[in-house]
Design a protein around this motif. Structure first.
Motif, PDB file in Angstrom:
ATOM      1  N   ALA A 119       4.138  57.443  24.635  1.00 40.72           N
ATOM      2  CA  ALA A 119       4.916  56.242  24.959  1.00 40.72           C
ATOM      3  C   ALA A 119       6.404  56.470  24.682  1.00 40.72           C
ATOM      4  N   ALA A 120       6.704  57.155  23.547  1.00 39.65           N
ATOM      5  CA  ALA A 120       8.099  57.430  23.222  1.00 39.65           C
ATOM      6  C   ALA A 120       8.736  58.353  24.255  1.00 39.65           C
ATOM      7  N   GLU A 121       7.980  59.365  24.669  1.00 41.14           N
ATOM      8  CA  GLU A 121       8.507  60.293  25.671  1.00 41.14           C
ATOM      9  C   GLU A 121       8.737  59.580  27.001  1.00 41.14           C
ATOM     10  N   LYS A 122       7.810  58.696  27.361  1.00 34.54           N
ATOM     11  CA  LYS A 122       7.960  57.945  28.598  1.00 34.54           C
ATOM     12  C   LYS A 122       9.206  57.056  28.538  1.00 34.54           C
ATOM     13  N   ALA A 123       9.403  56.408  27.386  1.00 37.87           N
ATOM     14  CA  ALA A 123      10.580  55.547  27.225  1.00 37.87           C
ATOM     15  C   ALA A 123      11.867  56.372  27.266  1.00 37.87           C
ATOM     16  N   ARG A 124      11.812  57.580  26.629  1.00 31.39           N
ATOM     17  CA  ARG A 124      12.990  58.438  26.637  1.00 31.39           C
ATOM     18  C   ARG A 124      13.343  58.878  28.057  1.00 31.39           C
ATOM     19  N   GLN A 125      12.315  59.266  28.817  1.00 33.35           N
ATOM     20  CA  GLN A 125      12.559  59.682  30.196  1.00 33.35           C
ATOM     21  C   GLN A 125      13.104  58.532  31.037  1.00 33.35           C
ATOM     22  N   LYS A 126      12.555  57.341  30.807  1.00 28.76           N
ATOM     23  CA  LYS A 126      13.023  56.182  31.555  1.00 28.76           C
ATOM     24  C   LYS A 126      14.481  55.877  31.235  1.00 28.76           C
ATOM     25  N   ALA A 127      14.840  55.967  29.932  1.00 30.11           N
ATOM     26  CA  ALA A 127      16.224  55.717  29.529  1.00 30.11           C
ATOM     27  C   ALA A 127      17.157  56.776  30.104  1.00 30.11           C
ATOM     28  N   ALA A 128      16.685  58.040  30.092  1.00 24.82           N
ATOM     29  CA  ALA A 128      17.510  59.120  30.645  1.00 24.82           C
ATOM     30  C   ALA A 128      17.736  58.920  32.140  1.00 24.82           C
ATOM     31  N   GLN A 129      16.697  58.493  32.837  1.00 25.50           N
ATOM     32  CA  GLN A 129      16.841  58.234  34.270  1.00 25.50           C
ATOM     33  C   GLN A 129      17.816  57.091  34.533  1.00 25.50           C
ATOM     34  N   ALA A 130      17.729  56.062  33.670  1.00 26.16           N
ATOM     35  CA  ALA A 130      18.640  54.923  33.832  1.00 26.16           C
ATOM     36  C   ALA A 130      20.083  55.355  33.577  1.00 26.16           C
ATOM     37  N   ARG A 131      20.284  56.189  32.529  1.00 28.25           N
ATOM     38  CA  ARG A 131      21.641  56.669  32.253  1.00 28.25           C
ATOM     39  C   ARG A 131      22.163  57.538  33.395  1.00 28.25           C
ATOM     40  N   GLU A 132      21.274  58.399  33.896  1.00 25.96           N
ATOM     41  CA  GLU A 132      21.685  59.272  34.993  1.00 25.96           C
ATOM     42  C   GLU A 132      22.073  58.455  36.227  1.00 25.96           C
ATOM     43  N   LYS A 133      21.281  57.426  36.504  1.00 27.33           N
ATOM     44  CA  LYS A 133      21.577  56.576  37.640  1.00 27.33           C
ATOM     45  C   LYS A 133      22.913  55.858  37.453  1.00 27.33           C
ATOM     46  N   ALA A 134      23.126  55.312  36.241  1.00 29.16           N
ATOM     47  CA  ALA A 134      24.373  54.603  35.970  1.00 29.16           C
ATOM     48  C   ALA A 134      25.567  55.547  36.056  1.00 29.16           C
ATOM     49  N   GLU A 135      25.370  56.795  35.549  1.00 27.69           N
ATOM     50  CA  GLU A 135      26.458  57.768  35.600  1.00 27.69           C
ATOM     51  C   GLU A 135      26.805  58.130  37.045  1.00 27.69           C
ATOM     52  N   LYS A 136      25.780  58.293  37.863  1.00 22.83           N
ATOM     53  CA  LYS A 136      26.026  58.609  39.277  1.00 22.83           C
ATOM     54  C   LYS A 136      26.765  57.471  39.968  1.00 22.83           C
ATOM     55  N   GLU A 137      26.343  56.250  39.677  1.00 24.86           N
ATOM     56  CA  GLU A 137      27.008  55.097  40.287  1.00 24.86           C
ATOM     57  C   GLU A 137      28.461  55.010  39.826  1.00 24.86           C
ATOM     58  N   ARG A 138      28.676  55.251  38.528  1.00 25.59           N
ATOM     59  CA  ARG A 138      30.041  55.196  38.003  1.00 25.59           C
ATOM     60  C   ARG A 138      30.901  56.293  38.627  1.00 25.59           C
ATOM     61  N   ALA A 139      30.336  57.509  38.730  1.00 24.72           N
ATOM     62  CA  ALA A 139      31.088  58.617  39.322  1.00 24.72           C
ATOM     63  C   ALA A 139      31.427  58.327  40.785  1.00 24.72           C
ATOM     64  N   ALA A 140      30.455  57.730  41.501  1.00 25.52           N
ATOM     65  CA  ALA A 140      30.702  57.401  42.909  1.00 25.52           C
ATOM     66  C   ALA A 140      31.833  56.382  43.031  1.00 25.52           C
ATOM     67  N   LYS A 141      31.848  55.382  42.162  1.00 24.50           N
ATOM     68  CA  LYS A 141      32.904  54.377  42.191  1.00 24.50           C
ATOM     69  C   LYS A 141      34.263  55.000  41.876  1.00 24.50           C
ATOM     70  N   GLN A 142      34.258  55.904  40.874  1.00 23.18           N
ATOM     71  CA  GLN A 142      35.514  56.545  40.501  1.00 23.18           C
ATOM     72  C   GLN A 142      36.040  57.423  41.631  1.00 23.18           C
ATOM     73  N   GLN A 143      35.108  58.147  42.270  1.00 24.87           N
ATOM     74  CA  GLN A 143      35.522  58.981  43.389  1.00 24.87           C
ATOM     75  C   GLN A 143      36.093  58.139  44.527  1.00 24.87           C
ATOM     76  N   ALA A 144      35.453  56.994  44.767  1.00 24.88           N
ATOM     77  CA  ALA A 144      35.944  56.109  45.828  1.00 24.88           C
ATOM     78  C   ALA A 144      37.333  55.581  45.478  1.00 24.88           C
ATOM     79  N   LYS A 145      37.532  55.216  44.227  1.00 29.22           N
ATOM     80  CA  LYS A 145      38.837  54.714  43.805  1.00 29.22           C
ATOM     81  C   LYS A 145      39.893  55.812  43.888  1.00 29.22           C
TER      82      LYS A 145
END
Length: 298
Positions: A119-145
């Motif tokens: 369960a901990a590993e699943k939660a860790r992977q889910k959090a990592a995926q969420a961070r990766e997604k947020a980072e990609k979105e942030r990078a895309a916004k910064q690149q657009a700006k």
């Protein structure tokens, strides 16, 4: 002339040892004697001989009683063995049950731990995926700006003061963290520059004309730019979100060189600004005094 009776029975000598054997043979003979069995059955035989001496005769009864006592003793012995065996078996069963319960508990603990780790590993992977997604979105916004900023007409350089052509690195900003302020955030133990207040992607300008000698990742400074000025001094601009110049490029006072950010060892968006006597870390001087010497109000 004496005659013996033809009874087919012969008197035997006293047998105290056999009687003692019967007495020690078992509680059964004692019980039978106490109940009067021996007395009742033996009396006629003794009386029939007319012998008043009280001596025991071997009529077969004593042997029968002895055999019966032996059988009773054997039965009691066997019962004791059966009882002892049953107790040992019960103890063995109890021990086996305890061991089985112990093994079961250990297996349950192991399964629970494996479940918890999964369960901990699943939660860790889910959090990592969420961070990766947020980072990609942030990078895309910064690149657009950044793309929009590059495509937009460049701001004209701010009018250079007559006292030397120096400007603030961020228009209308102020110092949020002073020079030589102590703290654990800095490897030297104190702040080697000043922090100018600036939100994410705020335009950063060269404080004076010069040549870019460094433009890229500066480790703890994140994305940074170092410019050599005509008087031989250097200025550094750290934690940039994006860089708009390259090494070898000439810049003018007030020219936009990048956008503020929070890269490297940073607690949030701002501009780290240093004045140096050389291009490298450790040659810093007071940046506020440096700007004021060149007519900039800080």
């Amino acid at each position: 002339m004496a005659f013996t009776r033809a009874t087919g029975k012969h008197r035997r000598p006293k047998q105290p040892s056999r009687i003692r054997r019967a007495g020690a043979g078992a509680a059964g003979i004692a019980g039978l004697t106490a109940a009067g069995v021996v007395g009742t059955l033996a009396s006629p035989a003794l009386a029939s001989d007319g012998d008043q001496s009280g001596e025991a005769h071997d009529t077969g009864l004593i042997r029968a009683l002895e055999a019966q006592g032996d059988n009773l003793a054997q039965t009691m012995h066997e019962q004791a063995i059966v009882q002892e065996t049953a107790e040992l078996q019960a103890e063995a069963e109890t021990a086996a049950k305890a061991e089985a319960a112990k093994i079961k508990a250990a297996a349950e603990r192991k399964a629970a731990e494996a479940k918890r780790k999964a369960a901990a590993e699943k939660a860790r992977q889910k959090a990592a995926q969420a961070r990766e997604k947020a980072e990609k979105e942030r990078a895309a916004k910064q690149q657009a700006k950044a793309a929009a900023s590059r495509s937009a007409p460049r701001e004209s350089a701010a009018p250079a003061p007559a006292s030397g052509g120096y400007v603030l690195p961020v228009d209308g900003s102020y110092v949020s963290t002073g020079y030589k302020v102590g703290g654990g955030m800095w490897s030297s133990g104190s702040h080697t520059g000043v922090d100018f207040h600036a939100g994410m992607n705020t335009p950063v300008k060269s404080v004076a004309a010069g040549e870019v000698v460094e433009a890229g990742n500066g480790g703890a400074y994140g994305n940074n730019i170092v410019i050599k000025h005509k008087d031989g001094t250097y200025t550094q601009y750290g934690h940039l979100n994006s860089i708009g110049v390259s090494v070898g490029q000439s810049v003018t006072a007030g020219q936009q060189i990048g956008l503020s950010g929070s890269t490297g060892n940073s607690s949030g968006p701002h501009l780290h600004f240093e004045a140096r006597t050389g291009p490298d870390y450790g040659s810093d001087i007071d940046p506020v005094a440096y700007l004021r010497q060149h007519g900039v109000s800080v």
